[in-house]
Design an enzyme around this catalytic site. Structure first.
Site, mmCIF file in Angstrom:
data_model
loop_
_atom_site.group_PDB
_atom_site.id
_atom_site.type_symbol
_atom_site.label_atom_id
_atom_site.label_comp_id
_atom_site.label_asym_id
_atom_site.label_seq_id
_atom_site.Cartn_x
_atom_site.Cartn_y
_atom_site.Cartn_z
ATOM 1 N N TYR A 39 -59.970 -29.276 28.404
ATOM 2 C CA TYR A 39 -59.622 -28.150 28.039
ATOM 3 C C TYR A 39 -58.661 -27.701 29.084
ATOM 4 O O TYR A 39 -57.629 -28.299 29.796
ATOM 5 C CB TYR A 39 -60.723 -27.094 27.617
ATOM 6 C CG TYR A 39 -60.684 -25.888 27.064
ATOM 7 C CD1 TYR A 39 -60.182 -25.980 26.046
ATOM 8 C CD2 TYR A 39 -61.026 -24.853 27.597
ATOM 9 C CE1 TYR A 39 -59.632 -24.865 25.161
ATOM 10 C CE2 TYR A 39 -60.553 -23.344 26.826
ATOM 11 C CZ TYR A 39 -60.033 -23.601 25.754
ATOM 12 O OH TYR A 39 -59.823 -22.506 25.018
ATOM 13 N N LYS A 94 -68.439 -37.230 0.059
ATOM 14 C CA LYS A 94 -67.306 -38.115 -0.225
ATOM 15 C C LYS A 94 -66.787 -38.290 1.275
ATOM 16 O O LYS A 94 -66.375 -39.365 1.710
ATOM 17 C CB LYS A 94 -66.154 -36.989 -0.686
ATOM 18 C CG LYS A 94 -65.099 -37.774 -1.175
ATOM 19 C CD LYS A 94 -65.138 -38.560 -2.547
ATOM 20 C CE LYS A 94 -63.919 -38.905 -3.267
ATOM 21 N NZ LYS A 94 -64.011 -39.588 -4.589
ATOM 22 N N ASP A 137 -62.790 -32.741 -7.498
ATOM 23 C CA ASP A 137 -63.545 -32.006 -8.378
ATOM 24 C C ASP A 137 -62.837 -30.679 -8.827
ATOM 25 O O ASP A 137 -63.527 -29.592 -8.745
ATOM 26 C CB ASP A 137 -65.001 -31.696 -7.817
ATOM 27 C CG ASP A 137 -65.876 -33.123 -7.864
ATOM 28 O OD1 ASP A 137 -65.250 -33.946 -8.423
ATOM 29 O OD2 ASP A 137 -66.925 -33.075 -7.268
ATOM 30 N N ASP A 162 -59.894 -37.930 -8.643
ATOM 31 C CA ASP A 162 -60.452 -37.910 -9.796
ATOM 32 C C ASP A 162 -59.361 -38.254 -10.849
ATOM 33 O O ASP A 162 -59.578 -38.893 -11.911
ATOM 34 C CB ASP A 162 -60.870 -36.578 -10.185
ATOM 35 C CG ASP A 162 -62.267 -36.110 -9.351
ATOM 36 O OD1 ASP A 162 -62.743 -36.725 -9.176
ATOM 37 O OD2 ASP A 162 -62.096 -34.786 -8.875
ATOM 38 N N ALA A 195 -58.827 -36.876 -22.266
ATOM 39 C CA ALA A 195 -57.450 -36.407 -21.862
ATOM 40 C C ALA A 195 -57.508 -35.432 -20.585
ATOM 41 O O ALA A 195 -56.612 -34.532 -20.555
ATOM 42 C CB ALA A 195 -56.730 -36.015 -23.077
ATOM 43 N N ALA A 197 -58.208 -35.226 -16.044
ATOM 44 C CA ALA A 197 -57.576 -35.824 -14.974
ATOM 45 C C ALA A 197 -57.639 -37.440 -15.005
ATOM 46 O O ALA A 197 -56.288 -38.217 -14.876
ATOM 47 C CB ALA A 197 -58.420 -35.280 -13.705
ATOM 48 N N ALA A 198 -58.839 -37.888 -15.069
ATOM 49 C CA ALA A 198 -58.892 -39.618 -15.106
ATOM 50 C C ALA A 198 -58.013 -40.289 -16.277
ATOM 51 O O ALA A 198 -57.323 -41.326 -15.904
ATOM 52 C CB ALA A 198 -60.397 -39.785 -15.145
ATOM 53 N N ASN A 317 -65.888 -48.267 -9.667
ATOM 54 C CA ASN A 317 -66.470 -47.307 -8.705
ATOM 55 C C ASN A 317 -65.298 -46.868 -7.955
ATOM 56 O O ASN A 317 -64.650 -47.515 -7.243
ATOM 57 C CB ASN A 317 -67.371 -47.708 -7.631
ATOM 58 C CG ASN A 317 -68.364 -47.106 -6.775
ATOM 59 O OD1 ASN A 317 -67.655 -45.884 -6.364
ATOM 60 N ND2 ASN A 317 -69.378 -47.287 -6.536
ATOM 61 N N ASN A 318 -65.150 -45.367 -7.676
ATOM 62 C CA ASN A 318 -63.788 -45.090 -6.770
ATOM 63 C C ASN A 318 -63.756 -45.360 -5.345
ATOM 64 O O ASN A 318 -62.981 -45.366 -4.695
ATOM 65 C CB ASN A 318 -63.769 -43.516 -6.951
ATOM 66 C CG ASN A 318 -63.110 -43.056 -8.343
ATOM 67 O OD1 ASN A 318 -63.135 -43.624 -9.105
ATOM 68 N ND2 ASN A 318 -62.593 -41.879 -8.249
#
Length: 414
Positions: A39, A94, A137, A162, A195, A197-198, A317-318
């Protein structure tokens, strides 16, 4: 969710301290000398350096390894619009995945802003904090406009997982499934149910990889998206084709591929039976897929099937994508995550699944054998090679496409 799982999940999140995240120091600060460096007065030196050269923020602060996971809570998992506060456990989750799989630090930020203008303005003003933004999301169709506007305003990667995270894993698995079925992507008739996002992102990525628009059928709650409809937004209308198909049943007759990003039990036995020889079925609704694998296999013994669940083979799996895509982007200080980078991730994942599986993966899954084939078309999340192959491919694509701000690190040059 069972009562036991609910109880265990609540205990996991509450004990021994609430939540799943904490901050940690990366430098010592236990003496007067160290405090003076951390600092005042020592901190003035990096402040002056950054004021003179903004890119020095990547050298003197944690910005280069820090991602903002940001949501307004309008489309949380399968739970809908829970609001930003109730989305916080998901955003913390996440963050855990970013850290666990790619050693990326995260601040999760939950924004009270359903209005896209308010959300964009809030997030854009946070840009100096982060090396990248992972949007999460956010309901369609607002999510498309939000991502585009933020990407235009910010000089760091903005990535709606997503959309693109799902699309990358779907595309990698589909390339391998089609190869096993002896089919080419350019020739495959593909039907996508969902139809949002994904679904839209997956179809766009498949077009970039070589699928033909005339072979694609996108289906929403009202049926096939065709040129005669007058109720389409700009993102759906991009997939409107001249066709006599009106229903999901019509579209699936003779189709090679079904991709479901919609809801449970919407794909019937009869629909599966009507598909072409050697079909590919990605029933990705979670936790309940569009068709149960055991039901689909009872109808067809020549199909390749994937779900979003851990208890069936071929989990889409994302986590196979976003941590490693960001790792590669951050390591070359990319200003964006673009199509060449996402397609590079697709090809790296697809190629990895064709190689011999390490013993660590077999141990993690209690398997004696696992090899490229109908029940193994994409790598598993615990494959240690993911952290090498995917970031390297993404980083190279960033350099080649001109969005990198530093040279390729030495570890990616082999």
């Amino acid at each position: 969710m069972s009562d036991d799982l609910t109880r265990d999940a609540l205990r996991y999140h509450a004990e021994p301290v609430p939540g799943k995240l904490a901050t940690a120091l990366t430098k010592p600060c236990s003496t007067q000398a160290e405090l003076s460096l951390a600092y005042t007065p020592g901190v003035a030196a990096p402040v002056r350096a950054i004021a003179e050269e903004p890119l020095d923020a990547f050298r003197y602060t944690g910005r280069g390894n820090l991602v903002g996971v940001i949501s307004n809570g309008t489309a949380v998992l399968g739970l809908g619009n829970t609001g930003p506060l109730a989305s916080k456990p998901v955003m913390e989750g996440k963050a855990v995945l970013f850290k666990q799989f790619a050693d990326i630090d995260v601040f999760d930020i939950e924004v009270e802003a359903e209005d896209p203008d308010d959300f964009v303005e809030t997030v854009a003003r946070l840009g100096p904090t982060f090396g990248g933004i992972n949007l999460e999301d956010i309901a369609a169709p607002a999510c498309f406009d939000i991502e585009r506007r933020l990407a235009e305003r910010m000089d760091i990667p903005v990535f709606h997982d997503d959309q693109h995270g799902t699309a990358v894993i779907v595309a990698a698995g589909l390339l391998n499934a089609l190869e096993l079925q002896g089919k080419a992507l350019a020739d495959a008739r593909i039907v996508c149910l969902g139809a949002g996002a994904a679904g839209i992102a997956s179809m766009n990525l498949l077009l970039n990889l070589g699928a033909r628009a005339e072979n694609l059928r996108l289906v929403d709650r009202k049926g096939v998206i065709h040129a005669g409809r007058d109720d389409l937004n700009q993102w759906k209308s991009a997939f409107a084709v001249e066709t006599a198909d009106r229903t999901l049943e019509d579209a699936l007759s003779g189709a090679d591929v079904f991709i479901g990003v919609s809801g449970p039990d919407l794909l019937t036995r009869e629909m599966v039976a009507s598909m072409a020889a050697g079909p590919v079925v990605f029933a990705l609704s979670n936790p309940d897929p569009e068709i149960r694998p055991e039901v689909a296999r009872a109808v067809r013994d020549d199909l390749i099937l994937a779900t979003g669940r851990t208890d069936y083979p071929n989990q889409v799996n994302n986590v196979l994508g976003f941590p490693f895509i960001f790792r590669g982007a951050l390591d070359v200080r990319a200003s964006a995550i673009n199509v060449p980078m996402t397609t590079a991730a697709v090809r790296a994942l697809a190629e990895l699944a064709r190689e011999p599986v390490p013993s660590e993966v077999l141990t993690a899954y209690g398997r004696d054998d696992l090899a490229f084939g109908p029940d193994y078309i994409i790598p598993t999340p615990f494959d240690p090679r993911l952290g090498e192959r995917v970031p390297a491919a993404v980083a190279r694509a960033a350099v080649d496409s001109g969005v990198a701000r530093v040279e390729l690190p030495a570890r990616y040059q082999t």
